[in-house]
Design a protein around this motif. Structure first.
Motif, PDB file in Angstrom:
ATOM      1  N   HIS A   1      36.157  41.406  38.437  1.00  7.98           N
ATOM      2  CA  HIS A   1      37.226  40.969  39.122  1.00  7.98           C
ATOM      3  C   HIS A   1      38.311  40.537  38.354  1.00  7.98           C
ATOM      4  O   HIS A   1      38.246  40.145  36.994  1.00  7.98           O
TER       5      HIS A   1
ATOM      6  N   GLY B   1      40.815  44.090  47.705  1.00  3.52           N
ATOM      7  CA  GLY B   1      41.574  42.987  47.784  1.00  3.52           C
ATOM      8  C   GLY B   1      42.901  43.225  47.883  1.00  3.52           C
ATOM      9  O   GLY B   1      43.378  44.149  48.363  1.00  3.52           O
ATOM     10  N   PRO B   2      43.789  42.068  48.070  1.00  3.32           N
ATOM     11  CA  PRO B   2      43.204  40.497  47.854  1.00  3.32           C
ATOM     12  C   PRO B   2      42.010  40.031  48.487  1.00  3.32           C
ATOM     13  O   PRO B   2      42.082  40.359  49.895  1.00  3.32           O
TER      14      PRO B   2
ATOM     15  N   LYS C   1      47.217  44.970  41.896  1.00  9.07           N
ATOM     16  CA  LYS C   1      46.543  45.909  42.660  1.00  9.07           C
ATOM     17  C   LYS C   1      47.265  47.332  42.524  1.00  9.07           C
ATOM     18  O   LYS C   1      46.760  48.358  42.153  1.00  9.07           O
TER      19      LYS C   1
ATOM     20  N   VAL D   1      39.211  49.795  43.928  1.00 11.00           N
ATOM     21  CA  VAL D   1      39.850  48.289  44.021  1.00 11.00           C
ATOM     22  C   VAL D   1      40.064  47.708  45.360  1.00 11.00           C
ATOM     23  O   VAL D   1      40.471  48.410  46.121  1.00 11.00           O
TER      24      VAL D   1
ATOM     25  N   CYS E   1      48.448  38.936  43.375  1.00  9.99           N
ATOM     26  CA  CYS E   1      47.369  39.915  43.194  1.00  9.99           C
ATOM     27  C   CYS E   1      47.642  41.343  44.067  1.00  9.99           C
ATOM     28  O   CYS E   1      47.310  42.151  43.405  1.00  9.99           O
ATOM     29  N   GLU E   2      48.582  41.351  44.646  1.00  7.72           N
ATOM     30  CA  GLU E   2      48.984  42.712  45.459  1.00  7.72           C
ATOM     31  C   GLU E   2      49.955  43.367  44.294  1.00  7.72           C
ATOM     32  O   GLU E   2      49.672  44.636  44.202  1.00  7.72           O
TER      33      GLU E   2
ATOM     34  N   LEU F   1      41.007  40.533  42.892  1.00  2.00           N
ATOM     35  CA  LEU F   1      40.761  41.911  43.127  1.00  2.00           C
ATOM     36  C   LEU F   1      39.370  42.095  42.803  1.00  2.00           C
ATOM     37  O   LEU F   1      39.000  41.526  41.595  1.00  2.00           O
TER      38      LEU F   1
END
Length: 92
Positions: free
Chosen positions: A8, A75-76, A21, A73, A17-18, A85
């Protein structure tokens, strides 16, 4: 008891976070992105959390780790620590 291995990364904002990703989905290596960006000590190992069972991580983490498809993957995922993630690498 079920066991899983996962890696993670942890950041302070959902936007960051996005963005990370999207980098990973675009071909960046998860481990490299974790080393460069994660605020968790596991970042030094590319986000590797090793092997763990249900209840050893926070609830939000457990729900993803023990249900999500492997090697994708996720997430977030928001926890009290920030935004994660997750990538489940094995489960058995």
């Amino acid at each position: 008891m079920a066991q899983a291995t996962a890696r993670h990364l942890l950041v302070s904002s959902e936007e960051k976070c996005e963005a990370l990703k999207q980098e990973i989905l675009g071909g960046a290596d998860f481990g490299d992105v974790a080393k460069a960006n994660s605020s968790c000590p596991s970042g030094a190992q590319g986000g590797d959390l090793g092997s763990f069972g249900p209840g050893m991580m926070v609830k939000e983490f457990d729900e993803v780790v023990f249900s999500a498809p492997l090697n994708e993957v996720q997430g977030p995922v928001k926890t009290q620590f920030g935004y994660h993630l997750l990538e489940v690498t094995s489960r058995g």
